[in-house]
Design a protein around this motif. Structure first.
Motif, PDB file in Angstrom:
ATOM      1  N   ASN A 183      -8.617  -6.414   5.008  1.00  0.00           N
ATOM      2  CA  ASN A 183      -9.821  -6.648   5.825  1.00  0.00           C
ATOM      3  C   ASN A 183      -9.922  -8.110   6.261  1.00  0.00           C
ATOM      4  O   ASN A 183     -10.261  -8.406   7.415  1.00  0.00           O
ATOM      5  CB  ASN A 183     -11.072  -6.254   5.033  1.00  0.00           C
ATOM      6  CG  ASN A 183     -11.199  -4.758   4.861  1.00  0.00           C
ATOM      7  OD1 ASN A 183     -10.659  -3.977   5.648  1.00  0.00           O
ATOM      8  ND2 ASN A 183     -11.887  -4.339   3.802  1.00  0.00           N
TER       9      ASN A 183
ATOM     10  N   ASP B 221       0.828  -1.208   0.000  1.00  0.00           N
ATOM     11  CA  ASP B 221       0.000   0.000   0.000  1.00  0.00           C
ATOM     12  C   ASP B 221       0.863   1.259   0.000  1.00  0.00           C
ATOM     13  O   ASP B 221       0.475   2.297  -0.561  1.00  0.00           O
ATOM     14  CB  ASP B 221      -0.917  -0.026   1.231  1.00  0.00           C
ATOM     15  CG  ASP B 221      -1.975   1.056   1.174  1.00  0.00           C
ATOM     16  OD1 ASP B 221      -2.607   1.212   0.116  1.00  0.00           O
ATOM     17  OD2 ASP B 221      -2.176   1.757   2.199  1.00  0.00           O
TER      18      ASP B 221
ATOM     19  N   ARG C 108      -7.012  -3.785  -0.147  1.00  0.00           N
ATOM     20  CA  ARG C 108      -7.985  -3.488   0.912  1.00  0.00           C
ATOM     21  C   ARG C 108      -8.755  -4.750   1.324  1.00  0.00           C
ATOM     22  O   ARG C 108      -8.987  -4.993   2.510  1.00  0.00           O
ATOM     23  CB  ARG C 108      -8.978  -2.419   0.429  1.00  0.00           C
ATOM     24  CG  ARG C 108      -8.419  -1.011   0.439  1.00  0.00           C
ATOM     25  CD  ARG C 108      -9.533   0.015   0.358  1.00  0.00           C
ATOM     26  NE  ARG C 108     -10.358  -0.164  -0.841  1.00  0.00           N
ATOM     27  CZ  ARG C 108     -10.089   0.414  -2.021  1.00  0.00           C
ATOM     28  NH1 ARG C 108      -9.023   1.186  -2.163  1.00  0.00           N
ATOM     29  NH2 ARG C 108     -10.893   0.221  -3.050  1.00  0.00           N
TER      30      ARG C 108
END
Length: 441
Positions: free
Chosen positions: A261, A243, A257
């Motif tokens: 998660n 990232d 993402r």
């Protein structure tokens, strides 16, 4: 869980076997009492027969013949001549008056105490009539006492005829039981000890495979949870690195993402599994101290105030007008239980809903409540809501929870000697509570 199952099975097995043994002992005891009563009846008949024979042969010394039976066997005798006049009457005192007993015996037997003629009728060969003895009659007294009675007619060798009535008081049930009670009590308690010991061995042997399987399962969960911590940490670090590279690719960012998660979700699962593994292994530690309840509730409220505002949920704190007593417990563990309740309420509450935090002090118990007005809990789900991995949402649409939070709250409360529970909120929703007995340091 196995310990609770073992205790229940042990109690049920022991109770069932002892019930059967008690019934058998009761039946045997009743048979023994009945047999003893029959033996007593037979003895009375034999003594009566012997006494009648002696009176028939020794009519000149009747008192000497009757006295041994009075003294040794407590047999009451009433001897009358052919005119109905008492020749001899025993001085034995019964709970019921002898006259009443004699009257009742006369009604039952249908005999008359007085003989109509002094000389017995002769038979066809000129011989005197023989002595006659009727059967045994049972007579009921006035004080729950019972008697046996035998009426007889004696034709003595001297030619005189006498009317004899014999009475014997039966032993009551308690007197009969006293002779057997100690023996059967020893048998019962010995049986109890044997059943407890044998059932313990049998149940332990029967539950050994299950216990080994559960132990292996717990060890596997604990080991797997520990092993998963390291690769999860590596994945999270590398995702942060990717990232941070600043690659302008929407698909890559979306994938990162999603992976982030899922890794966080897996991390929470591993953390919960480690907590439960520690509970199973008994390695949780307690740091008990005096906890100010007002401060604890305010801290909980402040922790979730902003989060509730973001979700459009109204959070309120109900503090009692009276001061709460000081609770001596592990503050962090208690806060962890209340955090689980709050997370659960936030998950199931919609916008504009209300969540209330409060505590109640009743007698020697302090109870903490988290009250929500969400979708509530179905009646069929309530008995299992605190079980591990139980999820009321059978479709598993919510991927953020694994059904471990409330089970952790239950384990924590058990450690702190508290009790968890849930009930319906008036108007809809669920009210979770945890109660603790107050104790001093």
């Amino acid at each position: 869980m196995l310990n609770r199952l073992y205790k229940k099975l042990h109690l049920i097995f022991t109770g069932a076997v002892m019930l059967i043994i008690t019934l058998i002992i009761g039946i045997v005891l009743m048979n023994d009492l009945k047999t003893e009563q029959m033996n007593e009846n037979t003895l009375f008949q034999r003594m009566a027969t012997l006494l009648i024979y002696q009176l028939e042969d020794h009519d000149q010394d009747m008192e000497a013949s009757i006295s041994p039976y009075e003294e040794k066997y407590s047999i009451f005798c009433l001897l009358r001549d052919s005119g109905g006049q008492p020749v001899y009457q025993s001085r034995i005192a019964f709970p019921t008056k002898a006259d009443l007993l004699l009257e009742r015996l006369e009604k039952q037997s249908g005999t008359q105490t007085a003989l109509k003629s002094k000389t017995p009728p002769a038979d066809g060969f000129g011989k005197a009539a023989a002595t006659t003895q009727q059967g045994v009659f049972e007579i009921e007294g006035t004080s729950n006492d019972r008697y046996w009675g035998i009426p007889a007619q004696i034709a003595s060798k001297s030619g005189d005829v006498y009317d004899l009535t014999l009475l014997y008081q039966q032993k009551n049930v308690w007197e009969q039981l006293k002779g057997h009670l100690i023996f059967y009590a020893v048998v019962w308690f010995t049986s109890l000890a044997c059943v407890v010991f044998i059932s313990h061995l049998l149940l332990k042997k029967a539950l050994e495979p299950t216990e080994r399987a559960l132990k292996s399962q717990k060890e596997f969960v604990a080991s797997a949870s520990h092993e998963l911590k390291s690769p999860l940490a590596v994945l999270l670090v590398n995702l942060d690195l990717i990232d941070g590279l600043g690659i302008d690719d929407s698909r890559l960012k979306k994938a990162v993402r999603t992976m982030d998660n899922e890794c966080m979700r897996m991390s929470r699962l591993v953390k919960d599994m480690l907590l439960l593994a520690s509970s199973d292994a008994g390695t949780w530690t307690l740091n008990q101290s005096s906890v100010d309840i007002d401060t604890l509730l305010i801290t909980l409220y402040e922790t979730y105030e902003l989060l509730c505002q973001k979700k459009g949920i109204s959070l309120s704190l109900d503090l009692s007008d009276c001061s709460y007593p000081v609770l001596y417990t592990d503050r962090e563990r208690l806060m962890q239980i209340l955090n689980i309740y709050m997370d659960n309420s936030l998950q199931h509450s919609k916008k504009q809903a209300d969540i209330q935090i409060k505590a109640e002090f009743t007698g020697k118990t302090i109870t903490f409540y988290v009250i929500d007005h969400g979708q509530g809990i179905a009646k069929e789900d309530k008995p299992f809501i605190f079980d591990r991995f139980y999820c009321a949402d059978k479709a598993h649409a919510d991927k953020t929870h694994f059904g471990l939070g409330l089970s952790i709250a239950k384990e924590l409360a058990k450690m702190l000697h508290g009790q968890v529970g849930v009930k319906d909120t008036e108007g809809g929703g669920a009210t979770f509570f945890v109660a603790f007995p107050l104790k001093t340091k």
